[in-house]
Structure formats: C-alpha cells, structure tokens
Design an enzyme around this catalytic site. Sequence first.
Site, PDB file in Angstrom:
ATOM      1  N   ASP A   1     -34.296 -36.024   5.438  1.00 53.33           N
ATOM      2  CA  ASP A   1     -34.370 -34.636   4.976  1.00 53.33           C
ATOM      3  C   ASP A   1     -35.803 -34.110   4.940  1.00 53.33           C
ATOM      4  O   ASP A   1     -36.014 -32.906   4.792  1.00 53.33           O
ATOM      5  CB  ASP A   1     -33.807 -34.538   3.550  1.00 53.33           C
ATOM      6  CG  ASP A   1     -32.397 -33.985   3.522  1.00 53.33           C
ATOM      7  OD1 ASP A   1     -32.058 -33.167   4.391  1.00 53.33           O
ATOM      8  OD2 ASP A   1     -31.641 -34.372   2.608  1.00 53.33           O
TER       9      ASP A   1
ATOM     10  N   LYS B   1     -22.113 -33.096   8.405  1.00 55.47           N
ATOM     11  CA  LYS B   1     -23.179 -33.981   8.900  1.00 55.47           C
ATOM     12  C   LYS B   1     -22.568 -35.200   9.601  1.00 55.47           C
ATOM     13  O   LYS B   1     -23.075 -35.659  10.627  1.00 55.47           O
ATOM     14  CB  LYS B   1     -24.104 -34.392   7.751  1.00 55.47           C
ATOM     15  CG  LYS B   1     -25.006 -33.246   7.284  1.00 55.47           C
ATOM     16  CD  LYS B   1     -25.691 -33.503   5.947  1.00 55.47           C
ATOM     17  CE  LYS B   1     -26.426 -32.246   5.480  1.00 55.47           C
ATOM     18  NZ  LYS B   1     -27.040 -32.385   4.129  1.00 55.47           N
TER      19      LYS B   1
ATOM     20  N   GLN C   1     -27.564 -36.090  -0.957  1.00 52.36           N
ATOM     21  CA  GLN C   1     -27.165 -34.679  -0.975  1.00 52.36           C
ATOM     22  C   GLN C   1     -27.489 -34.073  -2.340  1.00 52.36           C
ATOM     23  O   GLN C   1     -27.166 -34.647  -3.385  1.00 52.36           O
ATOM     24  CB  GLN C   1     -25.669 -34.553  -0.657  1.00 52.36           C
ATOM     25  CG  GLN C   1     -25.180 -33.126  -0.480  1.00 52.36           C
ATOM     26  CD  GLN C   1     -25.798 -32.405   0.725  1.00 52.36           C
ATOM     27  OE1 GLN C   1     -26.072 -33.018   1.754  1.00 52.36           O
ATOM     28  NE2 GLN C   1     -26.027 -31.115   0.593  1.00 52.36           N
TER      29      GLN C   1
HETATM   30  N1  GUN Z   1     -28.497 -29.276  -0.566  1.00 53.73           N
HETATM   31  C1  GUN Z   1     -28.658 -28.076   0.029  1.00 53.73           C
HETATM   32  N2  GUN Z   1     -29.337 -28.210   1.181  1.00 53.73           N
HETATM   33  C2  GUN Z   1     -29.622 -29.516   1.320  1.00 53.73           C
HETATM   34  C3  GUN Z   1     -30.298 -30.271   2.323  1.00 53.73           C
HETATM   35  O1  GUN Z   1     -30.810 -29.771   3.333  1.00 53.73           O
HETATM   36  N3  GUN Z   1     -30.350 -31.616   2.096  1.00 53.73           N
HETATM   37  C4  GUN Z   1     -29.826 -32.204   0.984  1.00 53.73           C
HETATM   38  N4  GUN Z   1     -29.954 -33.517   0.848  1.00 53.73           N
HETATM   39  N5  GUN Z   1     -29.195 -31.533   0.049  1.00 53.73           N
HETATM   40  C5  GUN Z   1     -29.097 -30.194   0.212  1.00 53.73           C
END
Ligand code: GUN
Length: 289
Positions: free
Chosen positions: A120, A53, A97
């Site tokens: 998100d 990211k 996350q």
């Molecule tokens: N863990 C797995 N996929 C995601 C996601 O799209 N966002 C976040 N914050 N954690 C994750």
Amino acid sequence: MYKIIDGRKIASEIKKEIAEEVIKLKSAGKKIPHLAAILVGNNGSSETYVANKVKDCEQVGFRSSVIRFSDEIAETVLLKKIEELNNDSDVDGFIVQLPLPSHISENKVIEAIDPQKDADGFHPVNIGKMVIGLSGYLPATPYGIVELIRRYNIETSGKNCVVIGRSNIVGRPVSILLSQKGIDATVTVIHSHTKNIKDIVSQADIIVAAIGSPGFVKGEMVKEGAVVIDVGATRLESTETKSGFRLAGDVDFESVAPRCSYITPVPGGVGPMTRVSLLRNTLMAAKKK
Ligand code: GUN
C-alpha cells in the site's frame, strides 16, 4: 464538451501489461507474485475492496490470500500476524485493509509492516522516500491518480493544483507527488481550517477532491476547462441498485462536468487505479527478490 477519464479502461490496460510480466517471470522459472490482505471485522466497503483486490490478482496471474480476523481481535495478535507475514518468504507484499476497529492503533499496525513488503506504500519509510524523490512503494491511490493524469497526457507543469483533503492515504501524499520534479504542479492543500475555499478552488487548473463528503465540489466553484479528479467513494443507501447502496463521489458531477475539460466518474475513475497500483507495488516487490 468534457472528456471522461476512464479509470477502468486504463486499469485494464495496465493489468494486461502486468499479466505479460507475470508470464515472463513464469517462463524464466521465477516465483509468481503473491499479495496477501488482512481483513479485520466485516465492514461492507472493506469486504468489497478486498474481494476486488483478490479478483485483480486472479486476472493478472498473481497468487493472493486473505487473512480474516474478527473485529474483537487484540492488537498484539494482529501485530504478531504482521510479523509472520514479514518473515514469510512466500508472500511478496501485503496490506492491512483500513479502517481498523478503534481499539487498534492504525499507526502501530502500519509501522509494523516490513517497508519492503508494504504494497500500500503507507509505511513511514516509503512515505519518506516519496517525499525526497527516492524509489520505493508509492501509496496506492496517489500513484493511481498520477498515472491516470500521465496516460491522458494532461499537462501538469506550472499548473495550479488544488487538493481538497489532507488524509495520510490520499490528500497529503498526492499533494507531494504532484509538486515533485517532473510533474511540477503548484499545489495548494485545502482542509477543515481553510478560509475562502470557494475562491481557492476556483483558481485551480486541476482539482483533486479527497474528503469523503458527497457532492462537496459544485459547478460554481470550478474554473472553465479545469481537470477534476474525484477520489470520493462514500457508500450511500439506494433503492435503485441490487446491492442496496451506491458510491457517491466528492464532486457534484452534474453541475461540475459541463465546466471541465476532463473529469473522473465515480465509480470507474480513481478506484480501479488504486487497485492496479497495489498490483504494481506487489510486482515490484516480487521482482526485487
Ligand atoms: N481503505 C481505504 N483505502 C484503502 C487503501 O488503499 N488501502 C488500505 N489498506 N485500506 C484502505
């Protein structure tokens, strides 16, 4: 012959579009979008996701920051950091996350995020807006899936779509998006209590597999000409890669691909699109200011 849905290629096209927008913002003297990520502990998958990211942000000209905590962090400390980011006008959007250590409530954490900064799209306010078709931040993976389908001009109207899995971050929201006005698919959600899974999947024009069970969808379950979207990304140990692991999808590619019209690979299908959705949400947050 099946066609591969190339998530890397589409993601890179969208990143170019976003990078152009950033240049426009800059030349208009506006603030450059800033995405922050909170990473708790050192789960290998989460480390990789967050590192990617950050890389994405660099590529499009965003600012990014990573805030790290040990997996022993108290829930109250994490919630305080979220409050700080909510009030930090320099940060346009942020994510926490997942997964989080078991002593921390993921729901509490998600609900603490300011819905205006929820890159998100996990906050109940944004999920609620999505359900009734209002503009808000869409959950990153479902948003990416719908965009892939759109950019490949795959017909969805009136199609039978089967979503395997009902997680809050993929299965449930993607089932809602696919049945929305304008996309107009007829959606069935399969979960652990579903009977006759094979019969239901074999009726599908579009299959979205999101259960995290490697190779769950087999060729014999798939109708000729179906479109298959594989969201699975389970880390399996491997002696054949430098990193010592490989990503396994929920679809048994070898037996399924020959029956498909379109299929996403793992890696290189949905994953890059999830990350791009995060950039799109952050850009939207920055532009709203
Ligand atoms: N863990 C797995 N996929 C995601 C996601 O799209 N966002 C976040 N914050 N954690 C994750």
